[in-house]
Design an enzyme around this catalytic site. Structure first.
Site, PDB file in Angstrom:
ATOM      1  N   GLN A  66       0.556  -0.737  -0.208  1.00 59.67           N
ATOM      2  CA  GLN A  66       0.046   0.031  -0.381  1.00 59.67           C
ATOM      3  C   GLN A  66       1.091   1.034  -0.288  1.00 59.67           C
ATOM      4  O   GLN A  66       1.581   0.936   0.993  1.00 59.67           O
ATOM      5  CB  GLN A  66      -0.662  -0.021   1.205  1.00 59.67           C
ATOM      6  CG  GLN A  66      -2.110   0.971   1.201  1.00 59.67           C
ATOM      7  CD  GLN A  66      -2.818   1.266   2.477  1.00 59.67           C
ATOM      8  OE1 GLN A  66      -2.684   1.575   3.472  1.00 59.67           O
ATOM      9  NE2 GLN A  66      -4.315   1.275   1.742  1.00 59.67           N
ATOM     10  N   CYS A  96      -6.991   7.132   4.097  1.00 62.80           N
ATOM     11  CA  CYS A  96      -6.476   6.938   5.345  1.00 62.80           C
ATOM     12  C   CYS A  96      -6.857   8.757   5.780  1.00 62.80           C
ATOM     13  O   CYS A  96      -6.312   9.544   5.775  1.00 62.80           O
ATOM     14  CB  CYS A  96      -4.959   6.751   5.799  1.00 62.80           C
ATOM     15  SG  CYS A  96      -4.089   7.474   7.496  1.00 62.80           S
ATOM     16  N   LYS A 135      -8.045   2.352  -2.347  1.00 56.42           N
ATOM     17  CA  LYS A 135      -9.009   1.846  -0.941  1.00 56.42           C
ATOM     18  C   LYS A 135      -9.146   2.855  -0.755  1.00 56.42           C
ATOM     19  O   LYS A 135      -8.994   3.923  -0.132  1.00 56.42           O
ATOM     20  CB  LYS A 135      -8.436   1.288   0.060  1.00 56.42           C
ATOM     21  CG  LYS A 135      -8.574   0.810   1.627  1.00 56.42           C
ATOM     22  CD  LYS A 135      -7.702  -0.210   2.109  1.00 56.42           C
ATOM     23  CE  LYS A 135      -8.079  -0.389   3.583  1.00 56.42           C
ATOM     24  NZ  LYS A 135      -9.176   0.645   4.289  1.00 56.42           N
ATOM     25  N   HIS A 167     -14.197   1.000   2.275  1.00 55.14           N
ATOM     26  CA  HIS A 167     -14.260   0.500   3.751  1.00 55.14           C
ATOM     27  C   HIS A 167     -15.249   1.368   3.960  1.00 55.14           C
ATOM     28  O   HIS A 167     -15.322   2.927   3.714  1.00 55.14           O
ATOM     29  CB  HIS A 167     -13.403   1.985   4.567  1.00 55.14           C
ATOM     30  CG  HIS A 167     -13.062   1.138   5.635  1.00 55.14           C
ATOM     31  ND1 HIS A 167     -12.148   2.404   6.534  1.00 55.14           N
ATOM     32  CD2 HIS A 167     -14.131   1.451   6.822  1.00 55.14           C
ATOM     33  CE1 HIS A 167     -13.044   1.344   8.228  1.00 55.14           C
ATOM     34  NE2 HIS A 167     -14.169   1.713   8.190  1.00 55.14           N
ATOM     35  N   GLY A 209     -15.577  -3.036  10.225  1.00 58.85           N
ATOM     36  CA  GLY A 209     -16.684  -3.757  11.371  1.00 58.85           C
ATOM     37  C   GLY A 209     -16.418  -5.508  11.079  1.00 58.85           C
ATOM     38  O   GLY A 209     -17.473  -5.519  11.499  1.00 58.85           O
ATOM     39  N   GLY A 229      -9.545  -5.848   9.585  1.00 58.87           N
ATOM     40  CA  GLY A 229      -8.167  -5.135   9.783  1.00 58.87           C
ATOM     41  C   GLY A 229      -8.261  -5.726  11.058  1.00 58.87           C
ATOM     42  O   GLY A 229      -7.569  -6.324  11.640  1.00 58.87           O
TER      43      GLY A 229
END
Length: 325
Positions: A66, A96, A135, A167, A209, A229
């Site tokens: 990544q 992020c 991502k 995400h 989650g 994760g």
């Protein structure tokens, strides 16, 4: 250069300060099919840093790198280096939300610049034949409409990106810490499901989650892949269920104790090269989560594993706190 064909039905997320090569070696003991991701590495670190930020061991594969960055030329250079080193995929971080990342103009703030993201993807794809993936989150701040997300996806798809990891939370760029951004914004799985309906030609993985392999299997009715994760880190033995339940391979048969002991040769080899025992052992703290004696195992490893003299005798003693069936 890697020739491995990736099957991204299941992957372990890139996690800063967590998913280093020692962690990936440990995780690979429990699943041979899952795609494992590096921590996010910035283009600046790779191109100008003093260390070797691309090192990984062949036994960790398949491994995806990544990247964090927003300069297409720098990203292209790093992608080429990654492909030459044998990585199986290059992933661009557009999710992020930390201040440090925003100040470098990459991560989730890039969602507001879909053309720049597309330029970055195009530059990397021009240099490599391995997959280039993205991502991202489902939105940022007040820019959280479905149309906003689709604009980002379409821009990168138009330049040849067919694989996205979503995400299923938005990110607040101001006011929430990275930890809070992983917990406070509500999960919106139906939005990711809808994205797959509207873009069936894309490979879409869902992240956020997901805590069990059973949940993963349920989500796979609607999406192409699952990325786990924190749960895979804090409760790593769930990875032992992946190959059978996600990939249809034979059942995993090693016990938790056997998994730990299977790391001994690696630990000894790494320590002979100067590695610190704790830097490897810390990734193994959660292997007995939910089992009798798990607290004693964690406590002993945490208290005795930091010293310069710490070695496998510390692990042996820690294991003695957990009954072995």
């Amino acid at each position: 250069m890697s020739t491995t064909t990736l099957n991204r039905r299941f992957s372990v997320a890139p996690m800063l300060d967590w998913t280093d090569r020692h962690c990936r070696t440990f995780h690979r003991k429990m699943t041979k099919h899952s795609v494992l991701y590096t921590e996010m590495v910035t283009t600046g670190a790779i191109l100008f840093g003093k260390g070797d930020y691309l090192h990984f061991n062949e036994h960790e594969g398949p491994v995806a790198l990544q990247l964090g960055g927003s300069d297409p030329e720098a990203l292209a250079k790093c992608a080429k280096l990654a492909a030459e080193r044998g990585y199986h995929e290059v992933n661009l971080n557009v999710g992020c939300p930390s201040d440090r990342v925003q100040n470098g103009r990459f991560g989730a703030c890039l969602m507001a610049e879909p053309k720049l993201v597309a330029d970055c993807v195009a530059a990397m794809k021009a240099e490599v034949t391995i997959p280039v993936t993205v991502k991202t989150r489902i939105g940022i701040d007040e820019q959280d409409s479905y149309e906003f997300l689709c604009a980002l996806i379409e821009a990168s798809h138009d330049v040849g990106c067919d694989d996205f990891i979503i995400h299923a939370r938005k990110a607040w760029l101001n006011g929430l810490s990275p930890k809070e951004n992983r917990e406070i914004p509500p999960l919106d799985y139906p939005r990711v499901y809808q994205l797959k309906k509207d873009y069936p030609q894309l490979h879409l993985s869902l992240n956020g989650g997901v805590k069990t392999i059973a949940d993963s299997v349920a989500h796979l009715e609607y999406v192409d892949g699952i990325m786990i994760g924190r749960e895979a880190y804090s409760n790593p033995f769930i990875l032992s269920e992946v190959d059978e339940n996600i990939y249809g391979d034979e059942a995993f048969t090693l016990s938790r104790h056997q998994v730990v002991r299977s790391m001994y040769d690696y630990i000894e080899d790494e320590m002979s090269k100067g590695a610190n025992f704790w830097h490897i052992a810390r990734h193994m703290l959660g292997i007995f989560q939910g089992q009798p004696g798990a607290r004693g195992f964690r406590r002993h490893l945490s208290e005795k594993g930091h010293g310069k003299a710490a070695d496998l005798s510390v692990m042996d003693k820690a294991l003695s706190f957990v009954p072995e069936a």
